[in-house]
Design a protein around this motif. Structure first.
Motif, PDB file in Angstrom:
ATOM      1  N   LEU A   1      46.462  25.994  48.275  1.00 58.05           N
ATOM      2  CA  LEU A   1      45.219  25.638  47.604  1.00 58.05           C
ATOM      3  C   LEU A   1      44.041  26.278  48.319  1.00 58.05           C
ATOM      4  CD1 LEU A   1      43.669  23.295  49.492  1.00 58.05           C
ATOM      5  CD2 LEU A   1      45.469  21.877  48.563  1.00 58.05           C
TER       6      LEU A   1
ATOM      7  N   SER B   1      36.151  24.840  47.314  1.00 64.11           N
ATOM      8  CA  SER B   1      34.795  25.342  47.153  1.00 64.11           C
ATOM      9  C   SER B   1      34.125  25.480  48.518  1.00 64.11           C
ATOM     10  CB  SER B   1      33.993  24.380  46.269  1.00 64.11           C
ATOM     11  OG  SER B   1      33.988  23.076  46.845  1.00 64.11           O
TER      12      SER B   1
ATOM     13  N   THR C   1      39.502  24.618  44.051  1.00 63.30           N
ATOM     14  CA  THR C   1      39.203  25.682  43.088  1.00 63.30           C
ATOM     15  C   THR C   1      40.410  26.575  42.780  1.00 63.30           C
ATOM     16  OG1 THR C   1      38.424  27.095  44.888  1.00 63.30           O
ATOM     17  CG2 THR C   1      36.766  25.770  43.718  1.00 63.30           C
ATOM     18  N   GLN C   2      41.407  26.552  43.656  1.00 59.88           N
ATOM     19  CA  GLN C   2      42.617  27.347  43.418  1.00 59.88           C
ATOM     20  C   GLN C   2      43.848  26.536  43.786  1.00 59.88           C
ATOM     21  OE1 GLN C   2      42.799  31.361  44.955  1.00 59.88           O
ATOM     22  NE2 GLN C   2      40.589  31.579  44.898  1.00 59.88           N
TER      23      GLN C   2
ATOM     24  N   THR D   1      47.688  27.606  44.067  1.00 64.23           N
ATOM     25  CA  THR D   1      48.612  28.736  44.022  1.00 64.23           C
ATOM     26  C   THR D   1      49.810  28.418  44.901  1.00 64.23           C
ATOM     27  OG1 THR D   1      46.726  30.236  43.762  1.00 64.23           O
ATOM     28  CG2 THR D   1      48.831  31.230  44.303  1.00 64.23           C
TER      29      THR D   1
ATOM     30  N   LEU E   1      38.837  23.680  38.947  1.00 65.41           N
ATOM     31  CA  LEU E   1      39.892  24.659  39.202  1.00 65.41           C
ATOM     32  C   LEU E   1      39.622  25.971  38.463  1.00 65.41           C
ATOM     33  CD1 LEU E   1      42.563  24.529  40.839  1.00 65.41           C
ATOM     34  CD2 LEU E   1      43.740  24.138  38.668  1.00 65.41           C
ATOM     35  N   LEU E   2      39.716  27.079  39.187  1.00 71.74           N
ATOM     36  CA  LEU E   2      39.545  28.414  38.606  1.00 71.74           C
ATOM     37  C   LEU E   2      40.890  29.101  38.384  1.00 71.74           C
ATOM     38  CD1 LEU E   2      36.608  29.688  40.863  1.00 71.74           C
ATOM     39  CD2 LEU E   2      36.453  28.566  38.639  1.00 71.74           C
ATOM     40  N   THR E   3      41.834  28.862  39.292  1.00 71.82           N
ATOM     41  CA  THR E   3      43.135  29.537  39.241  1.00 71.82           C
ATOM     42  C   THR E   3      44.258  28.526  39.372  1.00 71.82           C
ATOM     43  OG1 THR E   3      42.232  31.542  40.259  1.00 71.82           O
ATOM     44  CG2 THR E   3      44.618  31.246  40.353  1.00 71.82           C
ATOM     45  N   LEU E   4      45.216  28.589  38.439  1.00 69.35           N
ATOM     46  CA  LEU E   4      46.434  27.782  38.524  1.00 69.35           C
ATOM     47  C   LEU E   4      47.611  28.733  38.442  1.00 69.35           C
ATOM     48  CD1 LEU E   4      47.979  25.128  38.581  1.00 69.35           C
ATOM     49  CD2 LEU E   4      47.715  24.971  36.101  1.00 69.35           C
ATOM     50  N   ASP E   5      48.347  28.858  39.538  1.00 68.44           N
ATOM     51  CA  ASP E   5      49.460  29.810  39.638  1.00 68.44           C
ATOM     52  C   ASP E   5      50.669  29.094  40.233  1.00 68.44           C
ATOM     53  OD1 ASP E   5      51.257  31.845  40.093  1.00 68.44           O
ATOM     54  OD2 ASP E   5      49.785  33.221  40.946  1.00 68.44           O
TER      55      ASP E   5
ATOM     56  N   LEU F   1      38.869  26.755  34.113  1.00 65.90           N
ATOM     57  CA  LEU F   1      40.016  27.615  34.422  1.00 65.90           C
ATOM     58  C   LEU F   1      39.805  29.048  33.933  1.00 65.90           C
ATOM     59  CD1 LEU F   1      42.712  27.030  35.841  1.00 65.90           C
ATOM     60  CD2 LEU F   1      43.760  26.808  33.595  1.00 65.90           C
TER      61      LEU F   1
ATOM     62  N   SER G   1      42.224  31.666  35.260  1.00 61.71           N
ATOM     63  CA  SER G   1      43.526  32.334  35.332  1.00 61.71           C
ATOM     64  C   SER G   1      44.629  31.284  35.312  1.00 61.71           C
ATOM     65  CB  SER G   1      43.625  33.174  36.609  1.00 61.71           C
ATOM     66  OG  SER G   1      44.905  33.778  36.727  1.00 61.71           O
TER      67      SER G   1
END
Length: 385
Positions: free
Chosen positions: A76, A79, A86-87, A89, A109-113, A133, A135
């Motif tokens: 993770l 911010s 925010t991520q 992964t 959250l900006l990125t969920l991988d 979101l 990505s």
């Protein structure tokens, strides 16, 4: 120093000592709750001791606290003020389980991988609540069921990769409203139906190895003015591939191999309406009839063309042997007649690699269709060379 002053300082000391730990425990409670729910939903047996999730110890540390030497060391990002996640992964170590709907609480959250794991079950519709979101990558898991329509409401999404799962149903309508979407990969699933209307800023579309049917509709692509790459290979698309497709303003790479196309109409690639972007086309293993489209040679940047294993007849267009940009040409597995242009795959010819085998050509010993097959293809008559 007087005794009263010393006592006063001792009273202040716990407050001073508390400043650092207090400042490093700032993660939003709703984010902490979502992370706890995610870890709880994952099978403990699938969490290796050296993995990111193994370091998530909510009793020992705050998720966004710094430095992360022993706890929450990866998986993770937060911010700048360490208050919001925010991520997310996760490492590809084989985590198994189902996604919790509480992920929707990660509203920053900006990125969920979560790629390359063993997550299963449906993709929660609540994912459509993560409005921030940008990505979404769930590639190479075992997700099943339909793609939630709520995904199309995520207006900030730029990249979506749901490939190599077990998703079923149609591609959700409403994609055309996703104005920031640039890349969409739904390959290797069990999706059915047709290609819906595409968003205007999409660069890459991949829905390879599904069960899409019907002809390609012009209405689905009419707003896709920036589309560069289309991979719809290994589906059940049929009918005619019309000229408008090759006139898409930015189209460069096209793969519709292994479908059921019966005809292809290629516009002139030169002149007033020239597009000039086309680089590679693969229409192999379809049921395309008619003559080899000579107009492909008019696209100035075309370097690779495959029309192998269709039902094409007639001669190889001389334009192909004169085209300097064409480096790979596959016309094998058709019913072509005549002799290949002299030195087609060597000498001064432009084409550097390819195949003309399994045709009705002269001068290709050991690689041509049998005379009986050729006779049948031309109505029982021996084809004229």
């Amino acid at each position: 120093m007087q005794l009263s002053s010393i006592s006063h300082l001792l009273l202040l000391l716990p407050i001073v000592l508390c400043v650092l730990p207090c400042l490093t425990s700032l993660t939003s409670p709703q984010d902490v709750s979502a992370l706890k729910a995610l870890k709880s939903a994952i099978s403990p047996a699938s969490i290796p001791p050296w993995s990111c999730l193994a370091s998530w110890d909510f009793a020992a540390a705050d998720p966004c606290s710094l430095p992360r030497r022993t706890h929450f060391v990866c998986g993770l990002a937060c911010s700048p003020d360490s208050t919001r996640v925010t991520q997310l992964t996760l490492d590809p170590v084989g985590y198994s389980g189902q996604l919790t709907p509480l992920l929707s609480q990660l509203t920053a959250l900006l990125t969920l991988d979560l790629a390359d794991n063993y997550f299963s079950g449906p993709i929660p519709a609540s994912i459509g609540s993560i409005a921030s979101l940008q990505s979404l990558t769930l590639r190479s898991n075992s997700f099943s069921g339909p793609i939630p329509a709520a995904v199309t409401t995520l207006n900030l999404l730029e990249s979506v990769d749901l490939s190599r799962n077990r998703l079923e149903g149609g591609i959700p309508k409403g994609l055309d409203s996703m104005l920031n979407l640039r890349r969409l990969d739904l390959s290797y699933n069990k999706l059915t139906g047709s290609v819906p209307k595409l968003p205007p800023n999409l660069l890459e579309l991949a829905v390879r190895a599904n069960s899409l049917t019907g002809p390609l509709a012009k209405s689905a692509f009419e707003r896709a003015a920036q589309l560069e790459v289309v991979d719809l290979g290994e589906n059940s698309l049929g009918g005619t591939m019309e000229a408008w497709f090759f006139q898409l303003p930015a189209i460069q790479q096209v793969n519709l191999a292994n479908n059921s196309l019966t005809r292809v109409v290629v516009p002139r690639g030169s002149g007033k309406n020239a597009v000039g972007q086309l680089v590679a086309v693969d229409l192999g293993f379809n049921e395309i009839e008619g003559e080899v489209p000579a107009n492909f040679a008019g696209f100035p940047s075309l370097s690779a063309l495959s029309l192998r294993y269709n039902k094409l007849r007639g001669r190889i267009p001389l334009e192909y042997s004169r085209k300097k940009s064409l480096r790979r040409l596959f016309l094998d597995g058709n019913y072509l007649i005549g002799k290949p242009p002299a030195g087609f795959f060597g000498g001064g010819a432009a084409v550097a690699a390819g195949s003309l085998g399994d045709n009705c050509l002269d001068g290709c010993p050991g690689s041509s269709q049998s005379s009986e097959v050729c006779k049948q293809a031309y109505g029982g008559r021996k084809p004229r060379s």
